[in-house]
Scaffold this motif. Sequence first.
Motif: not given
Length: 242
Positions: A43, A46-47, A52
């Motif tokens: 990643i 973002g989450t 993301t």
Amino acid sequence: MGVFTFSEENISAVAPATLYKALVFDGDNLIPKVVDAVQSVEILEGTGAPGTIKKINYLEGGQLHYAKHKVEAVDKDNFVYNYTLVESDTFPETLDKIVVETKLTAAPNGGSVVKVTVNYVTKGDAKPSEEELKIGKQKGDGLFKAVEAYVLHKVEAVDKDNFVYNYTLVESDTFPETLDKIAVETKLAVAPNGGSVVRVTVNYVTKGDAKPSEEELKIGKQKGDGLFKAIEAYLLANPSYN
């Protein structure tokens, strides 16, 4: 700019909620385990929510490549997951991005109907070639089938030194309503004649106080024996297999 859209539907034996969780919420950890070519999923920003950015590192032709994947929509209530492949070192010069829209719905058999729409966004008036479309479909199908197989057949233990392989059948559209899962433990040992002693222990885990019927046990044994005999026959016919 050109936009070329292709859609298809497939049927999975896995229920929508289970398949969606595996693909979307567990995918970053799961996919590198079940797809040999994928080395890692990072990643970058973002989450996991829309916006993301993820980087998928994968092997192709013996070389390490990457693709960047932007999450566009995550709707767990309606089993929708949309994303865009925004960059890759394997993109042809004529390709700008690939937009993928995925929606799962319940199938009559308790599994899922998987609808995937792929939009190839090209530069200028370029069109994606048949080879590009074929390769893209093969990659998508391979990833989906690998995740589906993992969900249906969960590996519990692999001990190559002691020839132990344990797994659990966690879901099937042919499971009776009374059956929760089937845990299978396999252990091989050397036989005096140079062959193998194959010990298989099967644990039927049922719901409530239910017991598997004689017919269910018979069918399960026939399937297991059939698979084993097919593999054994292949190995005997190919003695150089290693």
